[in-house]
Enzyme design. Sequence first.
Site, PDB file in Angstrom:
ATOM      1  N   HIS A  79      17.301  13.326  45.222  1.00  0.00           N
ATOM      2  CA  HIS A  79      16.536  12.546  44.607  1.00  0.00           C
ATOM      3  C   HIS A  79      16.306  12.875  43.457  1.00  0.00           C
ATOM      4  O   HIS A  79      16.068  14.174  42.840  1.00  0.00           O
ATOM      5  CB  HIS A  79      15.684  12.205  45.492  1.00  0.00           C
ATOM      6  CG  HIS A  79      16.318  11.214  46.552  1.00  0.00           C
ATOM      7  ND1 HIS A  79      14.288  10.304  47.689  1.00  0.00           N
ATOM      8  CD2 HIS A  79      16.701  10.402  46.810  1.00  0.00           C
ATOM      9  CE1 HIS A  79      15.169   9.696  47.866  1.00  0.00           C
ATOM     10  NE2 HIS A  79      17.044  10.254  48.601  1.00  0.00           N
ATOM     11  N   GLU A  81      13.416  12.844  42.500  1.00  0.00           N
ATOM     12  CA  GLU A  81      11.999  13.949  41.717  1.00  0.00           C
ATOM     13  C   GLU A  81      12.264  15.726  42.308  1.00  0.00           C
ATOM     14  O   GLU A  81      11.809  16.698  42.083  1.00  0.00           O
ATOM     15  CB  GLU A  81      10.929  13.629  43.729  1.00  0.00           C
ATOM     16  CG  GLU A  81      10.659  12.236  42.566  1.00  0.00           C
ATOM     17  CD  GLU A  81      10.825  10.880  43.274  1.00  0.00           C
ATOM     18  OE1 GLU A  81      11.996  11.390  43.507  1.00  0.00           O
ATOM     19  OE2 GLU A  81      10.657  10.004  43.782  1.00  0.00           O
ATOM     20  N   CYS A 105       9.658   8.465  47.842  1.00  0.00           N
ATOM     21  CA  CYS A 105      10.027   8.231  49.685  1.00  0.00           C
ATOM     22  C   CYS A 105       9.125   9.789  50.341  1.00  0.00           C
ATOM     23  O   CYS A 105       8.680  11.117  50.038  1.00  0.00           O
ATOM     24  CB  CYS A 105      11.537   8.860  49.495  1.00  0.00           C
ATOM     25  SG  CYS A 105      12.159  10.652  49.686  1.00  0.00           S
ATOM     26  N   CYS A 108      10.780  13.064  49.399  1.00  0.00           N
ATOM     27  CA  CYS A 108      10.500  13.457  48.099  1.00  0.00           C
ATOM     28  C   CYS A 108       9.294  13.990  48.161  1.00  0.00           C
ATOM     29  O   CYS A 108       8.796  15.252  47.808  1.00  0.00           O
ATOM     30  CB  CYS A 108      10.712  12.340  46.973  1.00  0.00           C
ATOM     31  SG  CYS A 108      11.854  12.116  46.473  1.00  0.00           S
TER      32      CYS A 108
HETATM   33  O1  LIG Z   1      12.226   9.454  45.949  1.00  0.00           O
HETATM   34  C1  LIG Z   1      13.070   8.508  45.716  1.00  0.00           C
HETATM   35  C2  LIG Z   1      13.780   7.704  46.535  1.00  0.00           C
HETATM   36  C3  LIG Z   1      15.032   7.007  45.796  1.00  0.00           C
HETATM   37  N1  LIG Z   1      15.089   7.619  45.070  1.00  0.00           N
HETATM   38  C4  LIG Z   1      16.892   7.417  44.620  1.00  0.00           C
HETATM   39  C5  LIG Z   1      18.255   7.419  45.299  1.00  0.00           C
HETATM   40  C6  LIG Z   1      18.973   6.525  45.145  1.00  0.00           C
HETATM   41  O2  LIG Z   1      19.641   6.814  44.903  1.00  0.00           O
HETATM   42  C7  LIG Z   1      18.108   5.454  44.709  1.00  0.00           C
HETATM   43  C8  LIG Z   1      17.441   4.244  45.517  1.00  0.00           C
HETATM   44  O3  LIG Z   1      18.900   2.768  45.854  1.00  0.00           O
HETATM   45  P1  LIG Z   1      18.394   2.074  46.810  1.00  0.00           P
HETATM   46  O4  LIG Z   1      19.606   0.971  45.912  1.00  0.00           O
HETATM   47  O5  LIG Z   1      17.128   1.299  45.473  1.00  0.00           O
HETATM   48  O6  LIG Z   1      17.929   2.135  47.677  1.00  0.00           O
HETATM   49  O7  LIG Z   1      17.194   5.408  44.519  1.00  0.00           O
HETATM   50  C9  LIG Z   1      14.587   9.105  43.792  1.00  0.00           C
HETATM   51  O8  LIG Z   1      15.576   9.346  42.934  1.00  0.00           O
HETATM   52  N2  LIG Z   1      13.361   8.916  44.582  1.00  0.00           N
HETATM   53 ZN   LIG Z   2      13.141  10.540  47.222  1.00  0.00          ZN
END
Ligand SMILES: O=c1ccn([C@H]2C[C@H](O)[C@@H](COP(=O)(O)O)O2)c(=O)[nH]1
Ligand SMILES: [Zn+2]
Length: 161
Positions: A79, A81, A105, A108
Amino acid sequence: MSDKREDYISWDEYFMGVAMLSGMRSKDPNTQVGACIVSPDHKILSMGYNGFPSGCSDDEFPWAREGEPLDNKYFYTTHSELNAILNYRGGSLEGSTLYVSLFPCNECAKAIIQSGIRYIIYDEDKYKNTPGVIASKRMLDAAGVKYRKYEHTNREIKMIL
Ligand SMILES: O=c1ccn([C@H]2C[C@H](O)[C@@H](COP(=O)(O)O)O2)c(=O)[nH]1
Ligand SMILES: [Zn+2]
Protein backbone atom coordinates in the site's frame (compact mmCIF):
# COMPACT_ATOMS: atom_id res chain seq x y z
CA MET A 1 9.86 47.07 -2.12
CA SER A 2 7.89 44.69 -4.36
CA ASP A 3 4.63 43.00 -3.31
CA LYS A 4 4.75 39.25 -2.96
CA ARG A 5 2.45 36.93 -4.94
CA GLU A 6 -0.77 36.15 -3.08
CA ASP A 7 -2.14 33.25 -5.12
CA TYR A 8 0.51 30.72 -4.14
CA ILE A 9 -0.71 27.25 -3.12
CA SER A 10 -1.32 26.39 0.54
CA TRP A 11 0.66 23.75 2.43
CA ASP A 12 -2.32 21.38 2.16
CA GLU A 13 -2.63 21.92 -1.60
CA TYR A 14 1.10 21.46 -1.99
CA PHE A 15 1.43 18.22 -0.03
CA MET A 16 -1.83 16.66 -1.22
CA GLY A 17 -0.77 17.61 -4.74
CA VAL A 18 2.51 15.75 -4.21
CA ALA A 19 0.61 12.73 -2.84
CA MET A 20 -1.71 12.72 -5.85
CA LEU A 21 1.18 13.07 -8.27
CA SER A 22 2.86 10.15 -6.57
CA GLY A 23 -0.33 8.09 -6.99
CA MET A 24 -0.12 8.67 -10.72
CA ARG A 25 2.87 6.28 -10.74
CA SER A 26 0.62 3.39 -9.65
CA LYS A 27 -0.06 0.64 -12.19
CA ASP A 28 -3.23 -0.45 -10.38
CA PRO A 29 -5.98 -0.20 -13.01
CA ASN A 30 -8.73 0.34 -10.43
CA THR A 31 -7.42 2.46 -7.54
CA GLN A 32 -4.27 4.57 -7.60
CA VAL A 33 -3.19 5.75 -4.14
CA GLY A 34 -0.46 8.26 -3.36
CA ALA A 35 1.09 9.26 -0.03
CA CYS A 36 3.40 12.02 1.16
CA ILE A 37 4.88 12.23 4.67
CA VAL A 38 5.75 15.67 5.98
CA SER A 39 7.74 16.82 9.01
CA PRO A 40 6.33 19.29 11.56
CA ASP A 41 8.40 22.03 9.87
CA HIS A 42 6.87 21.36 6.43
CA LYS A 43 9.66 19.30 4.90
CA ILE A 44 8.76 16.34 2.68
CA LEU A 45 10.25 13.23 4.28
CA SER A 46 8.98 10.50 1.99
CA MET A 47 6.48 9.53 -0.69
CA GLY A 48 4.90 6.33 -1.93
CA TYR A 49 2.23 4.77 -4.10
CA ASN A 50 0.56 1.37 -4.26
CA GLY A 51 2.34 -1.30 -6.24
CA PHE A 52 4.05 -4.65 -6.12
CA PRO A 53 7.28 -5.05 -4.15
CA SER A 54 10.61 -4.62 -5.89
CA GLY A 55 11.42 -7.62 -8.05
CA CYS A 56 7.75 -8.56 -8.49
CA SER A 57 7.05 -7.58 -12.07
CA ASP A 58 4.01 -5.42 -12.85
CA ASP A 59 3.65 -7.51 -16.00
CA GLU A 60 3.75 -10.90 -14.28
CA PHE A 61 1.85 -10.44 -11.03
CA PRO A 62 -1.94 -10.12 -11.29
CA TRP A 63 -3.81 -6.79 -11.20
CA ALA A 64 -7.24 -8.46 -11.08
CA ARG A 65 -9.60 -7.71 -8.19
CA GLU A 66 -11.46 -10.99 -8.51
CA GLY A 67 -10.57 -14.66 -8.66
CA GLU A 68 -8.58 -16.97 -6.43
CA PRO A 69 -6.50 -15.24 -3.74
CA LEU A 70 -3.25 -16.20 -5.47
CA ASP A 71 -4.54 -14.84 -8.77
CA ASN A 72 -5.63 -11.35 -7.70
CA LYS A 73 -3.67 -8.32 -6.52
CA TYR A 74 -4.54 -8.25 -2.82
CA PHE A 75 -1.85 -10.64 -1.57
CA TYR A 76 0.83 -8.80 -3.53
CA THR A 77 0.30 -5.03 -3.43
CA THR A 78 2.24 -2.87 -1.02
CA HIS A 79 0.00 0.00 0.00
CA SER A 80 1.06 3.57 -0.67
CA GLU A 81 1.28 4.51 3.01
CA LEU A 82 3.47 1.51 3.83
CA ASN A 83 5.68 2.24 0.83
CA ALA A 84 6.07 5.85 2.01
CA ILE A 85 6.99 4.67 5.52
CA LEU A 86 9.44 2.05 4.20
CA ASN A 87 10.93 4.44 1.64
CA TYR A 88 12.00 6.82 4.41
CA ARG A 89 15.76 6.73 4.83
CA GLY A 90 16.08 9.21 7.67
CA GLY A 91 15.66 8.72 11.41
CA SER A 92 12.25 8.93 13.00
CA LEU A 93 8.82 9.82 11.58
CA GLU A 94 7.70 10.87 15.07
CA GLY A 95 5.25 13.78 14.96
CA SER A 96 4.92 13.77 11.17
CA THR A 97 1.84 14.21 8.99
CA LEU A 98 0.68 11.82 6.28
CA TYR A 99 -1.13 13.17 3.22
CA VAL A 100 -2.86 10.32 1.42
CA SER A 101 -5.39 10.14 -1.39
CA LEU A 102 -7.40 7.26 0.19
CA PHE A 103 -8.19 6.66 3.85
CA PRO A 104 -5.66 4.12 5.20
CA CYS A 105 -6.74 0.52 5.76
CA ASN A 106 -6.24 -1.37 9.03
CA GLU A 107 -2.83 -2.72 8.01
CA CYS A 108 -1.58 0.74 7.10
CA ALA A 109 -3.06 2.14 10.32
CA LYS A 110 -0.86 -0.23 12.32
CA ALA A 111 2.26 0.89 10.45
CA ILE A 112 1.23 4.57 10.76
CA ILE A 113 0.78 4.27 14.52
CA GLN A 114 3.99 2.33 15.06
CA SER A 115 6.06 4.70 12.94
CA GLY A 116 5.04 7.74 15.02
CA ILE A 117 2.95 9.56 12.39
CA ARG A 118 0.51 11.75 14.36
CA TYR A 119 -1.76 13.33 11.74
CA ILE A 120 -3.47 12.07 8.60
CA ILE A 121 -4.99 14.24 5.90
CA TYR A 122 -6.89 12.08 3.45
CA ASP A 123 -8.93 12.71 0.34
CA GLU A 124 -11.26 9.85 -0.57
CA ASP A 125 -12.88 7.56 1.99
CA LYS A 126 -14.64 5.25 -0.45
CA TYR A 127 -14.19 2.13 1.71
CA LYS A 128 -15.44 3.77 4.91
CA ASN A 129 -18.11 1.12 5.46
CA THR A 130 -15.72 -1.83 5.22
CA PRO A 131 -14.46 -3.63 8.33
CA GLY A 132 -10.86 -2.71 7.42
CA VAL A 133 -11.47 1.03 7.52
CA ILE A 134 -13.74 0.81 10.57
CA ALA A 135 -10.95 -1.12 12.37
CA SER A 136 -8.42 1.41 11.10
CA LYS A 137 -10.35 4.32 12.63
CA ARG A 138 -10.78 2.41 15.88
CA MET A 139 -7.01 1.89 16.18
CA LEU A 140 -6.14 5.44 15.10
CA ASP A 141 -8.62 6.86 17.63
CA ALA A 142 -7.24 4.66 20.42
CA ALA A 143 -3.67 5.65 19.58
CA GLY A 144 -4.49 9.37 19.36
CA VAL A 145 -3.61 9.74 15.69
CA LYS A 146 -5.69 12.66 14.39
CA TYR A 147 -7.23 12.61 10.94
CA ARG A 148 -9.23 15.01 8.81
CA LYS A 149 -10.53 15.13 5.29
CA TYR A 150 -8.69 17.25 2.75
CA GLU A 151 -10.77 20.26 1.74
CA HIS A 152 -10.73 20.73 -1.99
CA THR A 153 -10.13 24.30 -3.13
CA ASN A 154 -11.05 23.77 -6.78
CA ARG A 155 -7.73 25.27 -7.78
CA GLU A 156 -6.68 23.89 -11.13
CA ILE A 157 -3.03 22.98 -11.40
CA LYS A 158 -1.88 22.46 -14.95
CA MET A 159 1.37 20.76 -15.80
CA ILE A 160 2.73 20.23 -19.25
CA LEU A 161 5.29 17.49 -19.05
O1 LIG B 1 -4.69 1.76 2.77
C1 LIG B 1 -4.70 1.47 1.55
C2 LIG B 1 -5.70 0.70 0.98
C3 LIG B 1 -5.57 0.30 -0.31
N1 LIG B 1 -4.50 0.66 -1.04
C4 LIG B 1 -4.35 0.18 -2.41
C5 LIG B 1 -4.28 -1.32 -2.55
C6 LIG B 1 -4.85 -1.58 -3.90
O2 LIG B 1 -3.79 -1.46 -4.87
C7 LIG B 1 -5.84 -0.45 -4.07
C8 LIG B 1 -7.26 -0.86 -3.76
O3 LIG B 1 -7.77 -1.54 -4.86
P1 LIG B 1 -9.35 -1.73 -5.08
O4 LIG B 1 -9.46 -2.24 -6.49
O5 LIG B 1 -10.00 -0.38 -4.91
O6 LIG B 1 -9.84 -2.70 -4.05
O7 LIG B 1 -5.49 0.56 -3.15
C9 LIG B 1 -3.54 1.49 -0.52
O8 LIG B 1 -2.54 1.84 -1.18
N2 LIG B 1 -3.67 1.89 0.76
ZN1 LIG C 1 -3.39 -0.03 3.53
